[in-house]
Design a protein around this motif. Structure first.
Motif, PDB file in Angstrom:
ATOM      1  N   ARG A  39      -1.394   0.159  37.698  1.00 29.25           N
ATOM      2  CA  ARG A  39      -1.543   0.378  36.250  1.00 29.25           C
ATOM      3  C   ARG A  39      -1.722  -0.950  35.527  1.00 29.25           C
ATOM      4  N   LEU A  40      -0.928  -1.940  35.909  1.00 32.65           N
ATOM      5  CA  LEU A  40      -1.042  -3.264  35.290  1.00 32.65           C
ATOM      6  C   LEU A  40      -2.430  -3.846  35.523  1.00 32.65           C
ATOM      7  N   MET A  41      -2.939  -3.729  36.736  1.00 28.90           N
ATOM      8  CA  MET A  41      -4.272  -4.266  37.033  1.00 28.90           C
ATOM      9  C   MET A  41      -5.351  -3.505  36.251  1.00 28.90           C
ATOM     10  N   ARG A  42      -5.192  -2.208  36.060  1.00 27.16           N
ATOM     11  CA  ARG A  42      -6.156  -1.451  35.245  1.00 27.16           C
ATOM     12  C   ARG A  42      -6.126  -1.934  33.791  1.00 27.16           C
ATOM     13  N   LEU A  43      -4.936  -2.226  33.268  1.00 29.65           N
ATOM     14  CA  LEU A  43      -4.832  -2.741  31.901  1.00 29.65           C
ATOM     15  C   LEU A  43      -5.476  -4.122  31.776  1.00 29.65           C
ATOM     16  N   ILE A  44      -5.302  -4.942  32.790  1.00 26.63           N
ATOM     17  CA  ILE A  44      -5.940  -6.269  32.782  1.00 26.63           C
ATOM     18  C   ILE A  44      -7.452  -6.118  32.840  1.00 26.63           C
ATOM     19  N   ASP A  45      -7.944  -5.232  33.697  1.00 29.06           N
ATOM     20  CA  ASP A  45      -9.395  -5.006  33.795  1.00 29.06           C
ATOM     21  C   ASP A  45      -9.974  -4.490  32.485  1.00 29.06           C
ATOM     22  N   ALA A  46      -9.195  -3.685  31.751  1.00 30.62           N
ATOM     23  CA  ALA A  46      -9.644  -3.143  30.469  1.00 30.62           C
ATOM     24  C   ALA A  46      -9.439  -4.133  29.326  1.00 30.62           C
ATOM     25  N   GLU A  47      -8.849  -5.287  29.623  1.00 28.52           N
ATOM     26  CA  GLU A  47      -8.528  -6.320  28.641  1.00 28.52           C
ATOM     27  C   GLU A  47      -7.616  -5.794  27.533  1.00 28.52           C
ATOM     28  N   ALA A  48      -6.716  -4.902  27.909  1.00 30.51           N
ATOM     29  CA  ALA A  48      -5.690  -4.405  26.992  1.00 30.51           C
ATOM     30  C   ALA A  48      -4.494  -5.335  27.141  1.00 30.51           C
TER      31      ALA A  48
ATOM     32  N   ALA B  55       3.630  -4.103  30.117  1.00 32.26           N
ATOM     33  CA  ALA B  55       3.783  -3.512  31.459  1.00 32.26           C
ATOM     34  C   ALA B  55       4.313  -4.554  32.441  1.00 32.26           C
ATOM     35  N   LEU B  56       3.844  -5.792  32.316  1.00 29.34           N
ATOM     36  CA  LEU B  56       4.332  -6.868  33.185  1.00 29.34           C
ATOM     37  C   LEU B  56       5.806  -7.136  32.925  1.00 29.34           C
ATOM     38  N   MET B  57       6.209  -7.137  31.671  1.00 27.55           N
ATOM     39  CA  MET B  57       7.625  -7.340  31.338  1.00 27.55           C
ATOM     40  C   MET B  57       8.481  -6.211  31.896  1.00 27.55           C
TER      41      MET B  57
ATOM     42  N   LEU C  54      15.818  -5.467  32.994  1.00 30.53           N
ATOM     43  CA  LEU C  54      17.017  -5.499  32.162  1.00 30.53           C
ATOM     44  C   LEU C  54      16.752  -6.019  30.747  1.00 30.53           C
ATOM     45  N   TRP C  55      15.561  -6.541  30.497  1.00 37.18           N
ATOM     46  CA  TRP C  55      15.231  -7.117  29.194  1.00 37.18           C
ATOM     47  C   TRP C  55      14.363  -6.139  28.412  1.00 37.18           C
ATOM     48  N   GLN C  56      14.487  -6.187  27.083  1.00 38.70           N
ATOM     49  CA  GLN C  56      13.714  -5.331  26.192  1.00 38.70           C
ATOM     50  C   GLN C  56      13.175  -6.166  25.039  1.00 38.70           C
ATOM     51  N   VAL C  57      12.085  -5.677  24.446  1.00 38.23           N
ATOM     52  CA  VAL C  57      11.572  -6.331  23.246  1.00 38.23           C
ATOM     53  C   VAL C  57      12.528  -6.010  22.109  1.00 38.23           C
ATOM     54  N   ARG C  58      13.063  -7.042  21.522  1.00 38.71           N
ATOM     55  CA  ARG C  58      14.006  -6.866  20.416  1.00 38.71           C
ATOM     56  C   ARG C  58      13.282  -6.867  19.072  1.00 38.71           C
TER      57      ARG C  58
ATOM     58  N   ASP D 175      -1.583 -15.345  18.729  1.00 37.35           N
ATOM     59  CA  ASP D 175      -2.072 -14.169  19.447  1.00 37.35           C
ATOM     60  C   ASP D 175      -0.868 -13.396  19.993  1.00 37.35           C
ATOM     61  N   LEU D 176      -0.787 -12.111  19.701  1.00 37.86           N
ATOM     62  CA  LEU D 176       0.381 -11.314  20.086  1.00 37.86           C
ATOM     63  C   LEU D 176       0.665 -11.339  21.592  1.00 37.86           C
ATOM     64  N   PRO D 177      -0.303 -11.090  22.472  1.00 40.01           N
ATOM     65  CA  PRO D 177       0.022 -11.111  23.910  1.00 40.01           C
ATOM     66  C   PRO D 177       0.530 -12.473  24.382  1.00 40.01           C
ATOM     67  N   ILE D 178       0.002 -13.541  23.818  1.00 35.76           N
ATOM     68  CA  ILE D 178       0.457 -14.876  24.225  1.00 35.76           C
ATOM     69  C   ILE D 178       1.866 -15.135  23.709  1.00 35.76           C
ATOM     70  N   ALA D 179       2.192 -14.642  22.524  1.00 36.59           N
ATOM     71  CA  ALA D 179       3.561 -14.774  22.018  1.00 36.59           C
ATOM     72  C   ALA D 179       4.530 -14.011  22.913  1.00 36.59           C
ATOM     73  N   LEU D 180       4.149 -12.808  23.337  1.00 34.59           N
ATOM     74  CA  LEU D 180       4.988 -12.041  24.254  1.00 34.59           C
ATOM     75  C   LEU D 180       5.147 -12.765  25.586  1.00 34.59           C
ATOM     76  N   LEU D 181       4.040 -13.308  26.107  1.00 31.16           N
ATOM     77  CA  LEU D 181       4.114 -14.025  27.376  1.00 31.16           C
ATOM     78  C   LEU D 181       4.919 -15.316  27.260  1.00 31.16           C
ATOM     79  N   SER D 182       4.899 -15.951  26.109  1.00 30.75           N
ATOM     80  CA  SER D 182       5.717 -17.166  25.911  1.00 30.75           C
ATOM     81  C   SER D 182       7.197 -16.837  26.055  1.00 30.75           C
ATOM     82  N   ALA D 183       7.619 -15.734  25.453  1.00 30.25           N
ATOM     83  CA  ALA D 183       9.009 -15.305  25.597  1.00 30.25           C
ATOM     84  C   ALA D 183       9.291 -14.916  27.051  1.00 30.25           C
ATOM     85  N   PHE D 184       8.348 -14.253  27.689  1.00 30.32           N
ATOM     86  CA  PHE D 184       8.484 -13.859  29.094  1.00 30.32           C
ATOM     87  C   PHE D 184       8.698 -15.079  29.994  1.00 30.32           C
TER      88      PHE D 184
END
Length: 155
Positions: free
Chosen positions: A50-59, A66-68, A74-78, A111-120
């Motif tokens: 599923r993660l690879m399909r999302l990456i292929d779709a550039e979502a 999904a990666l998180m 045990l972690w959640q977006v607060r 960029d929202l995905p990069i902000a999420l990945l920075s926290a990740f």
């Protein structure tokens, strides 16, 4: 340090994320390659497919979430907030606690995905620091000239 994290370099990944204008497939695959422990070991399970399909779709936002979910169960977006041209994202293990009691990890970027990945990436860096054995380290043998003495005065 685990075998999967031998090549993990949080400052390098943070620099890559900070300098990125937007999310790209090579950047996402670099994060997966360098910061993920569970993804390579799961093989082609439904979640990794599923993660690879999302990456292929550039979502990118969905792929990041999904990666998180895969890597940090045990972690959640607060919190996700947009202020002054930047996205601010906070990840937490105790989302129901008040902000002032929670030790959330934050990331920010335009960029929202990069902000999420920075926290990740920050959470993964914490995991590397904390992953120590639960057995205490044995102290080296004392010096031969070392002799303990009692310094109590009972008189």
């Amino acid at each position: 340090m685990t075998v999967a994290f031998r090549h993990y370099d949080p400052p390098s990944l943070n620099d890559s994320l900070r300098n990125a204008q937007g999310m790209t497939r090579p950047l996402m695959l670099e994060i997966i390659d360098k910061a993920c422990r569970r993804f390579p070991s799961l093989g082609q399970s439904e979640r990794t497919a599923r993660l690879m399909r999302l990456i292929d779709a550039e979502a990118w936002a969905d792929a990041t979430l999904a990666l998180m979910e895969l890597e940090l169960p045990l972690w959640q977006v607060r919190r996700i907030a947009y202020a002054e041209g930047e996205w601010h994202c906070a990840l937490s293990r105790e989302r129901e606690l008040p902000d002032w009691l929670d030790a959330a990890v934050e990331g920010c970027h335009g960029d929202l995905p990069i902000a999420l990945l920075s926290a990740f990436v920050e959470v993964q860096a914490l995991a590397v620091e904390v992953s120590r054995p639960s057995v205490p380290i044995v102290c080296p043998a004392p010096d031969l000239l070392y002799e303990p003495i009692a310094c109590e005065n009972f008189g």
